[in-house]
Structures are given as C-alpha cells and as structure tokens.
Motif scaffolding. Structure first.
Motif, short mmCIF file in Angstrom:
data_model
loop_
_atom_site.label_atom_id
_atom_site.label_comp_id
_atom_site.label_asym_id
_atom_site.label_seq_id
_atom_site.Cartn_x
_atom_site.Cartn_y
_atom_site.Cartn_z
N CYS A 434 0.86 -1.18 0.00
CA CYS A 434 0.00 0.00 0.00
C CYS A 434 0.89 1.23 0.00
CB CYS A 434 -0.91 0.02 1.22
SG CYS A 434 -2.00 1.47 1.24
N ARG A 436 -0.01 4.09 0.92
CA ARG A 436 -0.37 4.99 2.02
C ARG A 436 -0.05 4.41 3.40
NH1 ARG A 436 -6.33 7.01 0.19
NH2 ARG A 436 -6.89 4.84 0.55
N CYS A 437 0.12 3.06 3.47
CA CYS A 437 0.30 2.42 4.78
C CYS A 437 1.52 1.51 4.77
CB CYS A 437 -0.91 1.56 5.14
SG CYS A 437 -2.48 2.41 4.96
N CYS A 457 -6.14 -2.70 0.55
CA CYS A 457 -5.46 -2.47 1.82
C CYS A 457 -6.49 -2.65 2.93
CB CYS A 457 -4.87 -1.07 1.87
SG CYS A 457 -4.15 -0.69 3.48
N CYS A 460 -6.51 0.99 5.17
CA CYS A 460 -7.02 2.30 4.75
C CYS A 460 -8.13 2.17 3.73
CB CYS A 460 -5.89 3.16 4.20
SG CYS A 460 -5.30 2.62 2.58
ZN ZN Z 1 -3.43 1.38 3.11
#
Ligand code: ZN
Ligand code: ADP
Ligand code: ZN
Length: 721
Positions: A434, A436-437, A457, A460
């Motif tokens: 991911c 973002r994570c 994910c 998120c």
């Molecule tokens: Zn994520």
C-alpha cells in the motif's frame, strides 16, 4: 438569577455556564444554548452554580423538557468514564447520547408510548394507504409511536387525531410473562442462586461465570433476567459482536414475550438508535441487549448487568473515547449497587485475577448442558512431519471428508481474509504494498474466478484492480503468496465437490443482513463446510458441527504483544467450543510447527486454570497487567521524526511522577496509516490511582505543549500494544 453548568460536545474541554429562570430539578436536563454562532444541545451537570465567568457574558439556556432528566447515576457513570479515560465530559456525554437527543428539536412523548386500535377499522380510500397501513399495524397489536413514524412522516399527527376521536388508546404496560424454560442443571441453578442473593436486596456483586463452551450460560442469564424483571428492574445484556445479537434477542423474546426488549448496536440507523435509547431512558424497555455502546444507555430501573464473553477485546472502543465497556459495566454495577455477571469460558486475565483475589465471586460450570454433549477432543498436528496439501495437513483433509460423508458440519478457522495476503513477482521481487500504509495490499478474487480481482489495503481501504503484469519488470507471472479464507474456500470446494462450502468473514458479510442470513444457513444445516475468521469463533451454538480445524495459528506465538498468547488460547478454546455441542462427539484439530508449545498442551488438556495461573505469574514477574496499569500516548504526524521527538519531550515533561515508569517512544507496528506516521509512548504504574493522577497532570502538559501539526490521544488500559 440562577445559573447552571452545562457539558457541551465541543473541542475545548470545559464546562460552560448559562442562566436559567429556575435551577430546581434541572440536573441532568438537556438544554439548548448558543455557543458562538451555533445553537447546541448540552446536559446540565451542575445545577445552581456560582458562575466562573463575568456575569455580563453569560447567555440564557432554553430547557428541553420533552424527555425526563438523565438520572444522577447515569451522570456519575459519564463523569467516571470521562475522568478515567481522560476524555472531556461534554464529549463523553456526546458519545453516549443518540443523535435525536442532541438535536434541538423537541421529541414527542408519543414516540415512546405504545398504542393500540380500539373498535372497527374504518375504510380508507386507495390514496390513503399510509393511514390504512398505520391503522392495520395498530389493530394487529400494540405498537410504539416511533414504529409508526417510519411508515409515515405524519404518523404522530394521525395518532393524535385518532386518539382524540377515541379510536386509538395508549396501551398500558403488560404484566411480566415468562416462557417455558428447560430444567436447569445443578451447576446452572447454583450459579443463578449465587447471583440472586444480590438481586433482591439489590447490592453490588461481581461474579465471574466461568462456564466451559456449551455449559448453558445463556440460560443462567435468562433466569437472572426473569428475577430482575419480576423485581420491577431493567436488565442490560452486553455481547461483543453484533452478529451475536439476533439469536440472543430471539432467546430473550421467546422467554419474555410481553416485555419490551430493545437492541443497541452500531448497525442501527440514527433514528432507531434514538428510539431504542428513549425506550431505555424512559424506563419503558425492560431489557437492553447490545454491543459495547449499550453500556452508556440511560437505564433508570437498572437491576442486573450481564457481560457475555467478557474476555473479548471488542468490548474496548478503539477510537474517540477509548473505553472498556466491560470495565465501565463493573463500575456501573458497583455505583448503582446491583449484581453484574461476567460470563466466559476463557476469562480475561484481569477478570481471572479479580476472581483469584476474591474481589469477584467465581461461579464454575464444568460440563456441557445438553444431555450427552461433552467437550470436544483436541489433537495437535505437527506440520513438521505431517503431509500437507494447500497448506492443510492430510489428517485435516481426511477428517473433513469423513464429516461431509457423514452429513456433519466442519469448521475451518483461518483468521486471514482475502485470497492471498500479498501479490508478488518472482522475477524481480516486487510485492503489492500500500502506498499509504506500512502494509501489503491483499489479493481478493471475484467469486469463482481464479484471475483478476482486486488488491485491497485492509487498513485504509485503498483498492485497485490486480495488474496484468508486474508493475516494475513486466513479468506476467505474478502470484498471490500465502492463503486467506477465499483461497481456502476454493481448495475446500475442489477437494470436496459434493460439499456446500460457506465462507463467513468480513467480506462475505458486508451487506446489511448478510451475516444473519449466512448464520441462518448454518443453523438450517444448509452448509457442510464453514470457512472463516474469528467471526465464526464467537458464541455461536451450532448444533450439527462436529469438526473444527484451526490452521495458521502460529504467528501469534511470535507476536511482540504480551497479550498474544492469552488471546490465542481464548480464540482456540472458543472456536474449538463450537464442536460437539448437541450430543455428537466433537473433534478439534490444530496444525502447528510448534506442537510442544505449552499453550497447545493447555488447550488440549482444557486446562484454563493452569494456563492462566502460569500467565499470571509471568505477568507479575514482568510487572505487566493485571499486575500493573498502563496508558499509551499516541501521536500522528506527517513525519515520523516529528512524532517521535514530541514523544521524547513528553517523556521528560516535568510533571512529578512517583512510581510511574515511562518507556521509550516507538513507532507503532502499523507505522504509516493513510499517509500519516504514528508513534506511541507507554507509561505504566503498579498503582492505578498514581497512574490516574499522573495522567491528569500529563494531559494538561501535553495540551499546552503539543505542536498544532500533531494529532494525539491517550488510551488508558490499552489492549493492543
Ligand atoms: Zn493502506
Ligand atoms: P454457552 O454460552 O455456555 O457456550 P449456551 O448458552 O449457548 O452455552 O448453551 C449451549 C446449549 O445448551 C444450548 O443449545 C442450550 O439450549 C442448551 N442448554 C442450556 N441449558 C440447558 C439445560 N439445562 N438442559 C438442556 N439443555 C440446555
Ligand atoms: Zn517483477
């Protein structure tokens, strides 16, 4: 002029003073007040105060008298909750109240009154179907005003007109009716008798109902509820999971056909929640059955609290006000002088320790309630030596197939949803991560398809289509590694073509009502093999299930979280407890690469006490809960360094701290979530009051010193480290 102090749901942690005509009887009343440019609804938490600010700045409050004032005991609960969990009182009250009580539109008492139709039904014109439907509903039996509002927005006006014309009357309260109950066994009746000693004279008594899976704890709750209702009281029953509410509601409705029973959980609509809350608060509801948020319901006649599966981490709220519903329930029972029953086959170590020290009374139920039903036999399968196919050991395949042939149900427990936990390229080493994570994107396939699908994910919610080839090197041979419930479902269906395989996890139950429908299929015997996550492990009373297989449980043995083994023991015992509940012998197979681990030995022997005592000794030696108390300061920042450096400052904050141990700040395990970096700092003390006093001072320091760019919160008694 009298003044009142009002708790408002606003970001600034303070109470606000307003002027009223008379302060008498205003404690616990809702008031509409102006706050800056807005009008807000708050609750009077102190009546008749000397204002803390300049009188000229004080504005008037408009009293909302539509609903009875919130009881003093409820205000005390919220005050305790706010203080203990370091949360502003106004926000704590805001979290407890349903939306309808926070709106400044007056609520009509007809909403929580019950009506019935008297006399003949008139003939309505075709165009008048709303009124026709309402009248038919009223004629079918008493119903609440709020149930009619969902049929027509003008329902209350119609009701009023019909009442004036004598066609509709307020239905009185029905006398207590108790449906047939099975003859309870000795263990059950002993448990009921022990708690009942605190029901009649209404005194505080916390009992741990330590009953093995299938020992009939529900029947104990029902019998105690009958006594509480007979005494004119209300009962509050808490369960960890929404999916457990429909069946339990059914049990309670059957046993108490004339009582008003309401549910309270997060899947209710705002208006349902408001109406159910009002029924509880006005004392109309006799029984409230719900998940953790129900502990904050106002119950003026409360006489009994039950917390079923008290060990379940779901009782802890994980955002906003991070309270433990189980712990609040114990406070509430103590404060109101009533009994509370904490039920579990695998009590939390906290509760077990209280039972050991004698603070809680321990009621033991060692055998299963159904005649001939015995606890299942548990076998450990050594994955180092056993032959395995698709990651499942051969003896498990054999056992499943023989159950299918015998027409019995099997359950395969795999606590990992999706098809495969990661997609990867063997040629260049690319993995689906991911952006973002700090987490992998999990591969999800579309039903029945072995290609394509989605990368998701689980943290998120990010989702994208599975790429056709490796995004870095173009290789088309990219694969999912590891096994989730979806993939296992496919393998099970291949291996047992005649079997009906049913997957139950968060994905297969995301639609409203889907979980209930799937569980109904299981109970109706329309599934042969269930595969699923811990959703399947909890509380369910499956009658025809004789085999449980747990695969992929080893990760928990290596977890950094000191509670991981306690949790794994509970999970395995709980999921094992779904087998053999109705007389046919049950078998449980657990596959592992660590067959000699003491945890598995304890699960096989069903030796909760031995296991709990050894864990307790370990925790005491290490100074960990329940031998100590913890709190966590967490920060969220754009840059991890910024978060960690603030935590370092906070660790050195000059707030006198005797007997407080402050750990080093560390990044959280899931460090990045939705592009935000997260870090935490643990504080610990052998003394709860010392920790509480420290937290209050620390909170003030943090509030004054935290940079505006950081978000932070404190969690008291964190369950996840
Ligand atoms: Zn994520
Ligand atoms: P637990 O919650 O302790 O795991 P349940 O309350 O689900 O167990 O009860 C297990 C089963 O035992 C249920 O099917 C229930 O109907 C049955 N049962 C409970 N009490 C009795 C009893 N006294 N006699 C016969 N069956 C009982
Ligand atoms: Zn590649």
């Amino acid at each position: 002029m009298p003044f009142v102090r009002v708790a408002l749901e606003v970001p600034v942690a303070a109470l606000y003073d307003y002027a009223v005509d008379s302060a008498a009887g205003l404690l616990g009343c809702r008031v509409a007040v102006s706050f800056g440019p807005r009008t807000l609804v708050g609750v009077v938490v102190e009546a008749d105060v000397v204002p803390a600010v300049d009188l000229a700045r004080i504005k008037p409050a408009r009293v909302l008298a539509d609903v009875p004032a919130l009881p003093v005991a409820w205000l005390e609960l919220l005050r305790f909750c706010a203080g203990y969990y370091q949360h502003p009182l106004g926000n704590a009250i805001g979290a407890a109240l349903p939306a309808g009580l926070k709106a400044h539109k007056a609520l009509a008492p007809a909403l929580w009154q019950r009506f019935s139709w008297h006399g003949l039904l008139p003939v309505f014109t075709k165009r008048d179907h709303a009124r026709a439907a309402m009248a038919a509903r009223l004629a079918a039996g008493p119903c609440f005003g709020f149930e009619l509002v969902s049929q027509s927005p003008k329902a209350l006006a119609y009701l009023e007109a019909w009442q004036a014309a004598g066609l509709v009357q307020c239905a009185g309260t029905a006398p207590l009716e108790v449906g047939a109950s099975p003859a309870v066994n000795q263990e059950q009746s002993d448990a009921v008798a022990a708690v009942a000693t605190a029901l009649d004279p209404a005194r505080f008594l916390a009992s741990l109902l330590h009953g093995v899976t299938g020992s009939g704890k529900t029947e104990v709750y029902l019998q105690l509820t009958a006594r509480a209702l007979a005494l004119g009281g209300q009962a509050l029953v808490l369960v960890p999971e929404i999916n457990l509410t429909p069946r339990l509601l059914e049990h309670f409705r059957q046993r108490f056909p004339a009582s008003v029973i309401v549910s309270m959980h997060s899947a209710l609509s705002e208006s349902e929640r408001t109406h159910h809350w009002l029924l509880a608060h006005t004392g109309v509801a006799d029984i409230v059955l719900g998940t953790r948020l129900a502990v904050l319901a106002s119950l003026p006649r409360l006489r009994l609290i039950v917390v079923d599966e008290e060990h379940d981490p779901s009782f802890k709220q994980q955002e906003g006000m991070r309270y433990s519903a189980r712990d609040l329930a114990v406070y509430r029972a103590k404060n109101e002088g009533i009994p509370i029953v904490l039920g579990s086959a695998t009590p939390s170590l906290e509760t077990f320790a209280h039972a050991q020290s004698g603070r809680y009374e321990r009621l033991v139920m060692k055998s299963r309630a159904v005649t001939d039903a015995v606890l299942p036999e548990v076998h450990i399968i050594d994955l180092n030596t056993a032959r395995a196919e698709h990651g499942i050991a051969a003896p498990i395949w054999d056992a499943i197939k023989s159950r299918v042939d015998a027409g019995e149900q099997s359950l395969v427990f795999l606590n990992r949803r999706g098809y495969a936990p990661v997609l990867s390229c063997a040629s260049c080493g690319w993995v689906s991560a991911c952006t973002r994570c700090t987490a992998y994107l999990v591969l999800h396939r579309r039903r029945g398809l072995l290609t394509g699908g989605t990368l998701m994910c689980h943290h998120c919610g990010f989702a994208e289509a599975v790429p056709l080839s490796c995004p870095t090197c173009g290789n088309v041979d990219i694969r999912g590694y590891g096994q989730g419930t979806q993939r296992l479902e496919v393998h099970l269906a291949e291996a047992c073509p005649s079997a009906r395989v049913l997957r139950i996890d968060r994905d297969s139950t995301s639609r409203k009502g889907a979980a209930e429908a799937l569980f109904d299929l299981v109970h109706a015997g329309e599934a042969d093999i269930l595969v699923g996550t811990q959703m399947l492990a909890k509380g369910h009373d499956f009658k025809n299930l004789t085999l449980v297989a747990a695969v992929n449980v080893d990760a928990a043995l290596f977890s950094a979280d000191f509670r991981a083994s306690e949790r794994l023991y509970a999970q395995l015992t709980q999921v094992a407890g779904r087998a053999g509940r109705a007389g046919k012998p049950g078998l449980v197979l657990i596959q592992t690469r660590k067959p000699d681990h003491p945890l598995f030995r304890a699960v096989v022997a069903g030796d909760y006490d031995g296991f709990a005592l050894s864990l307790l000794a370990e925790r005491e030696a290490a100074g960990l809960p329940p031998a100590a108390f913890q709190a966590m300061l967490r920060v969220e920042a754009k840059k991890l360094e910024a978060g960690l450096s603030f935590l370092k400052q906070a660790a050195k904050a000059d707030v006198a701290a005797d007997g407080i141990m402050i750990y080093d700040p560390v990044p959280m395990v899931l460090t990045r979530l939705m592009n935000v970096e997260r870090a935490q700092l643990m504080v610990e003390s052998p003394s709860r009051p010392a920790l509480q006093a420290f937290l209050a001072r620390w909170l003030a320091w943090i509030g004054a010193n935290a940079p505006a760019s950081l978000r932070w919160h404190i969690e008291v008694d964190p369950l996840e480290i």
